[in-house]
Structures are given as structure tokens and as C-alpha cells.
Design an enzyme around this catalytic site. Structure first.
Site, PDB file in Angstrom:
ATOM      1  N   ARG A   1     -17.830 -26.672 -30.647  1.00  0.00           N
ATOM      2  CA  ARG A   1     -18.291 -26.538 -29.251  1.00  0.00           C
ATOM      3  C   ARG A   1     -19.491 -25.620 -29.287  1.00  0.00           C
ATOM      4  NH1 ARG A   1     -14.984 -25.184 -23.838  1.00  0.00           N
ATOM      5  NH2 ARG A   1     -14.689 -27.422 -24.067  1.00  0.00           N
TER       6      ARG A   1
ATOM      7  N   HIS B   1     -19.660 -34.255 -23.259  1.00  0.00           N
ATOM      8  CA  HIS B   1     -18.291 -33.778 -23.542  1.00  0.00           C
ATOM      9  C   HIS B   1     -17.380 -35.001 -23.761  1.00  0.00           C
ATOM     10  CE1 HIS B   1     -14.919 -31.239 -23.821  1.00  0.00           C
ATOM     11  NE2 HIS B   1     -14.785 -30.806 -22.583  1.00  0.00           N
TER      12      HIS B   1
ATOM     13  N   GLN C   1     -13.315 -35.018 -23.607  1.00  0.00           N
ATOM     14  CA  GLN C   1     -12.777 -34.956 -22.257  1.00  0.00           C
ATOM     15  C   GLN C   1     -12.661 -36.353 -21.654  1.00  0.00           C
ATOM     16  OE1 GLN C   1     -11.735 -32.172 -20.386  1.00  0.00           O
ATOM     17  NE2 GLN C   1     -10.899 -33.848 -19.182  1.00  0.00           N
TER      18      GLN C   1
ATOM     19  N   ASP D   1     -16.588 -31.665 -11.182  1.00  0.00           N
ATOM     20  CA  ASP D   1     -16.536 -30.580 -12.176  1.00  0.00           C
ATOM     21  C   ASP D   1     -17.197 -29.365 -11.540  1.00  0.00           C
ATOM     22  OD1 ASP D   1     -16.304 -29.094 -14.530  1.00  0.00           O
ATOM     23  OD2 ASP D   1     -17.954 -30.122 -15.571  1.00  0.00           O
TER      24      ASP D   1
ATOM     25  N   CYS E   1     -12.038 -31.988 -15.100  1.00  0.00           N
ATOM     26  CA  CYS E   1     -11.757 -31.616 -16.493  1.00  0.00           C
ATOM     27  C   CYS E   1     -11.118 -30.235 -16.608  1.00  0.00           C
ATOM     28  CB  CYS E   1     -13.037 -31.687 -17.314  1.00  0.00           C
ATOM     29  SG  CYS E   1     -14.291 -30.493 -16.810  1.00  0.00           S
TER      30      CYS E   1
ATOM     31  N   ARG F   1      -5.773 -34.462 -23.400  1.00  0.00           N
ATOM     32  CA  ARG F   1      -6.719 -33.989 -24.410  1.00  0.00           C
ATOM     33  C   ARG F   1      -6.034 -34.006 -25.775  1.00  0.00           C
ATOM     34  NH1 ARG F   1     -11.031 -30.816 -22.904  1.00  0.00           N
ATOM     35  NH2 ARG F   1     -11.563 -31.063 -25.096  1.00  0.00           N
TER      36      ARG F   1
END
Ligand code: CP
Ligand code: NVA
Length: 308
Positions: free
Chosen positions: A107, A134, A137, A225, A266, A294
Site C-alpha cells: 500500500r 484500489h 477493495q 467513499d 469501502c 476483503r
């Protein structure tokens, strides 16, 4: 080398196979306690490095748990505590780590860091979020949608808010999984045209609609988000809140979606900014299923990377 870097650069049939494998692996555990190993241990004797240059709760815990359930071991590394954060090049870090571990999840901030890691590592690299995308996700989100409502192909998905990294991967997924995508948000925060073009070229509708009510009308799934991502300067906070206020997902907005429309986020959420608690805790919200998924989606991604 099978790197999992982005949804639009991963083979469509492979993406579908990963979702189906994730579903099978989840079902096979049949609610089994969290620490219990899987019946099969495909990552036995494998070591996985999990590198974080930004904070994380879900990505960190779900990757770590997933590796352990599959019989492997993990090293969780903070970018700042590595020489990477003190001038060692990404290329050298990639070469060194490849001598120790079988798989790298990172990340990071710039997409270029991820790409350089993948170029110089001789083991697979997984994108655990960059400023730009991402993908893990969105794999979890596809799994979640299909568990609740069946195939996502042909559905109408709406993103309301900032056209950010998570939104980018969702638009890529529209092309790969065959659903229509509508973005609604202020012009200044539009998603990159490249992703919309990718989806359109794949034959789905990818629409930008400034009016959130028009956008959400008839939606099967509404997604949002945070208004300020980890890479955004805090100085932009007030401006973004002003730009995005009209795109909050609340009960009045959700009333324009289909009655059985799902809501996704998310997480982490900023309750009563981008989404009201009423929606987030309401009957159509699947945010905690997304978080659990996830784990299952990433287990399938890791198996795909390692061919195990
Ligand atoms: N959704 C997500 O990636 O959460 P974390 O930042 O907690 O990993
Ligand atoms: N857009 C958010 C996602 C966090 C999981 C961020 O990049 O901060």
C-alpha cells in the site's frame, strides 16, 4: 509473473475465476471460527510481505488473516521503518525482498512505486491501494454484490462523491464484469477520463451525471467513499466538503434508487459526511460484508498470483 496490479490490466476470465474461487473458499469454511486454518493449506511454507506506507485496518488484518488461514506466514512492514522510507530505491528493495519472501503486497502513495516494485521483484506483487486505484477493495465488492443479489452484469451501479482511487477501480470493473456505471459528483473531482473510456470500450454505459437524484434513479447499487483520501492534503478538506455536500448518500437520495438497491462503502466512513448513519446502518447497507469479503477475495487473489 502474475502480479495483481489493477482490474483493467487483469484478464477478465481470471477476474471472474477469482470471484468464484473466493465464494467457494468462503462457503467451504461454513462459518468456521476465524483463526481456524482452511482444510487445504495452499500457502504452506510461503512467506508474504505486507508493506504499508499509509494507515490501514481492513487491508492489514484481512491479508494477514488470509495468509494464515491458508497455512502461510506474514511479515507486516511499515514503509517508514524500512530503508525504503530513508532513501533506498524501490528497485533495490524489490530485489532484496524477492530473496526472502514469496509474495509482496504494498500500500503506497504514487502508482509509480507499485509499478517499479512489480518491475524489479521476481515474486508477484499485489496492489493494496495507491493514490490512483484500489483493486482488492472492488474485488471484495463484486463478491459482496453477487452474494446478495446474483450476477452484477447488466446492473446499474452509481458512485456518488469524489472520483477517487476506489471509484477508479469500480469503473474499471464495470468494463471487466459488464455492469453500467454512473458517476455523480462535482466536475473538479471527476474520475479520470481514461477509466470511463475503458469501460465504454468494453461495451457498458459509463455516464457522468451532475444531478445526484437523476444519477441514482433506478440504481441497483449506490457506492461512496470518504471526501478526503489519505493522499489528499488536509488543506483541501473544507473546499472538498463544500463541493461534495450535495452528494451525500442519505435516505432521501436512496429513495430514488430501486427499493432493493444495496449501499456500499469501502470504509473507513465519516458518518454524516459522505453517508448518513441512517443509510450506513440501514437494511440495504452491506458495508460490513464488504469488509469481511476483503479476506475471501484476497485469498483468491493470492492463490491466483502464486498458482496454488
Ligand atoms: N477499505 C480499506 O482498504 O480499509 P483500510 O484502509 O482500513 O485498509
Ligand atoms: N479513498 C480512500 C480509501 C481508503 C481505503 C483513501 O485513499 O484514503
Amino acid at each position: 509473473m502474475k502480479n495483481f496490479l489493477d482490474i483493467h490490466t487483469t484478464d477478465k476470465a481470471d477476474l471472474r475465476a477469482m470471484i468464484d474461487a473466493a465464494r467457494r473458499m468462503k462457503d467451504a469454511r461454513n462459518g468456521c471460527p476465524k483463526g481456524t486454518p482452511d482444510a487445504e493449506l495452499p500457502l504452506k511454507n510461503r512467506m508474504v510481505a505486507l508493506i504499508f506506507e499509509k494507515p490501514s485496518t481492513r487491508t492489514r488484518v484481512s491479508f494477514d488473516l488470509g495468509v494464515r488461514q491458508m497455512g502461510g506466514q506474514t511479515m507486516v512492514l511499515s514503509g517508514q521503518e524500512m530503508q525504503l522510507g530513508h532513501g533506498e530505491t524501490i528497485a533495490d528493495t524489490a530485489r532484496v525482498l524477492s530473496r526472502y519472501v514469496d509474495l509482496i503486497m504494498i500500500r503506497t502513495f504514487e502508482e509509480a512505486t507499485l509499478l517499479e516494485m512489480a518491475e524489479y521483484a521476481s515474486v508477484p506483487v499485489i496492489n493494496g491501494l495507491t493514490n490512483r486505484t484500489h483493486p482488492c477493495q472492488i474485488m471484495a465488492d463484486i463478491l459482496t454484490y453477487e452474494e446478495h443479489r446474483g450476477p452484477i452484469a447488466g446492473r446499474k451501479v452509481v458512485w456518488s462523491g469524489d472520483g477517487n482511487n476506489v471509484c477508479a477501480s469500480l469503473i474499471q470493473a464495470a468494463g471487466q464484469f459488464g455492469f453500467d456505471i454512473t458517476f455523480t459528483g462535482p466536475r473538479q473531482l471527476d474520475p479520470e477520463a481514461e477509466w470511463l473510456d475503458f469501460a465504454r470500450a468494453a461495451g457498458v454505459q459509463a455516464v457522468v451525471e451532475r444531478d445526484p437524484v437523476k444519477a441514482v434513479t433506478g440504481a441497483d447499487l449506490v457506492v461512496t467513499d470518504t471526501w478526503v483520501s489519505m493522499h489528499d492534503p488536509q488543506s483541501a478538506r473544507e473546499r472538498r466538503h463544500n463541493q461534495l455536500r450535495g452528494y451525500q448518500v442519505n435516505k432521501a437520495l436512496m429513495a430514488h434508487a430501486r427499493p432493493d438497491a444495496l449501499f456500499m462503502h469501502c470504509l473507513p466512513a465519516h458518518r454524516d459526511d459522505e453517508v448518513t448513519s441512517e443509510v450506513m446502518d440501514g437494511p440495504n447497507s452491506v458495508v460490513f460484508d464488504e469488509a469481511e469479503n476483503r479476506l475471501h477475495a484476497q485469498k483468491a487473489i493470492m492463490r491466483w498470483c502464486l498458482n496454488v
